[in-house]
Design an enzyme around this catalytic site. Structure first.
Site, PDB file in Angstrom:
ATOM      1  CG  ASP A 103      -2.443   1.461   1.376  1.00  0.00           C
ATOM      2  OD1 ASP A 103      -2.732   1.396   0.085  1.00  0.00           O
ATOM      3  OD2 ASP A 103      -2.291   1.379   2.194  1.00  0.00           O
ATOM      4  CB  SER A 104       0.358   4.810  -0.769  1.00  0.00           C
ATOM      5  OG  SER A 104      -1.030   5.600  -0.251  1.00  0.00           O
TER       6      SER A 104
ATOM      7  N   GLY B  54      -4.232   7.526  -4.882  1.00  0.00           N
ATOM      8  CA  GLY B  54      -5.150   8.095  -5.470  1.00  0.00           C
ATOM      9  C   GLY B  54      -5.288   9.447  -6.725  1.00  0.00           C
TER      10      GLY B  54
ATOM     11  CB  CYS C  42      -4.315   0.094  -0.794  1.00  0.00           C
ATOM     12  SG  CYS C  42      -4.088   1.296  -1.908  1.00  0.00           S
ATOM     13  CG  ASN C  43     -10.465   0.397  -1.511  1.00  0.00           C
ATOM     14  OD1 ASN C  43     -11.523  -0.898  -1.828  1.00  0.00           O
ATOM     15  ND2 ASN C  43     -10.647   0.588  -0.555  1.00  0.00           N
ATOM     16  CB  THR C  44      -5.418   3.745  -4.888  1.00  0.00           C
ATOM     17  OG1 THR C  44      -6.295   4.122  -4.913  1.00  0.00           O
ATOM     18  CG2 THR C  44      -5.357   3.570  -6.609  1.00  0.00           C
TER      19      THR C  44
ATOM     20  CB  CYS D 197     -10.273   4.435   2.021  1.00  0.00           C
ATOM     21  SG  CYS D 197      -8.539   5.262   2.234  1.00  0.00           S
ATOM     22  CB  THR D 198      -7.302  -0.253   3.267  1.00  0.00           C
ATOM     23  OG1 THR D 198      -6.596   0.265   2.296  1.00  0.00           O
ATOM     24  CG2 THR D 198      -8.188  -1.326   2.221  1.00  0.00           C
ATOM     25  CG  HIS D 199      -5.222   5.313   5.158  1.00  0.00           C
ATOM     26  ND1 HIS D 199      -5.345   4.608   3.363  1.00  0.00           N
ATOM     27  CD2 HIS D 199      -4.095   5.760   5.414  1.00  0.00           C
ATOM     28  CE1 HIS D 199      -4.018   4.793   2.484  1.00  0.00           C
ATOM     29  NE2 HIS D 199      -3.462   5.634   4.000  1.00  0.00           N
TER      30      HIS D 199
END
Length: 253
Positions: free
Chosen positions: A7-8, A40, A70-72, A177-179
């Site tokens: 993930d970022s 994103g 991560c969705n993106t 969003c996974t955050h």
């Protein structure tokens, strides 16, 4: 068995923490991208190249399973990562929990980043899985960035703005969003009592374990957690210690 999560930023923490809880023996390789975050707003091909390169790095570090929490990354690069690593390496993506929410709620709000909220991808998911529910998107401006920075004051401000935009009669909120699961208590506090939250982190972790076990290889490790920051060995950023998931994974205050 080494499981890599890509993930970022800190969005990988909830899924990684669930993996740690469910299988504490498994070794985890956490790949963040502080040099390129956030993903994103970036062009699609840029994201694809970044995520695919992270997958290559995972293999070089011995990963046998790759997770994109991560969705993106999942929307943009899942198929390209699978093509890159081949059929012998399971790659698990993340999809917002719209289907289970719509199955039990008459009205649903999908909280996500501005880019995801405006995306054709989310619109297609709502059309495909929304069923008879009334489903609306709510852009949570700045929330993921606040979480990455460990700024809980700014995060609560973003949550308050999103709650104001959420229909008053909503029965369920999908954390798109996974955050966002990292601040789930603050989100619940900002919403009317009785609103149900839907998050995919535990389901992604469970699917990861199923795919891992399906390989039929020894899975026992040392429970090691390694971190790569844009490919460089390092540690979780200081902000990770603001969240229980980060502390589970060894982040220090």
């Amino acid at each position: 068995m080494i499981v890599a999560l890509i993930d970022s930023g800190l969005g990988l923490l909830p899924t990684a923490a669930w993996l740690r809880k469910l299988r504490p023996d498994v070794d985890l390789l956490l790949q963040l991208d502080p040099d390129g975050a956030p993903w994103g707003p970036k062009p699609e091909q840029w994201v694809i190249d970044r995520v695919v390169e992270a997958a290559r790095t995972s293999l070089r570090h011995g990963a046998e399973v790759i997770v994109l929490p991560c969705n993106t990354a999942s929307v943009t690069a899942l198929e390209q990562v699978r093509a890159e690593v081949g059929p012998g390496v399971p790659v698990i993506g993340t999809v917002p929990a719209i289907k289970p929410a719509a199955a039990v709620c008459r009205s649903v709000a999908v909280w996500a980043t501005a880019a995801t909220t405006a995306s054709k991808y989310q619109a297609d998911l709502i059309a495909k899985f929304g069923g008879d529910a009334e489903v609306v998107g709510v852009a949570c401006h700045g929330l993921a960035d606040s979480i990455d920075g460990g700024d809980l004051v700014a995060a609560k401000e973003s949550i308050a703005r999103a709650a104001e935009q959420t229909p008053a009669d909503v029965e369920g909120v999908v954390l798109g969003c996974t955050h966002y699961p990292l601040v789930i208590d603050a989100i619940l506090a900002a919403l009317p009592e009785g609103v149900r939250l839907f998050d995919s982190a535990q389901a992604v972790a469970a699917q990861t374990i199923r795919r891992m076990d399906g390989l039929g290889r020894p899975t026992t490790g040392n429970g090691e957690v390694r971190v790569l920051n844009s490919g460089r060995p390092g540690e979780l950023p200081p902000g990770a210690a603001s969240f229980e998931s980060g502390r589970i994974l060894g982040a220090q205050i």
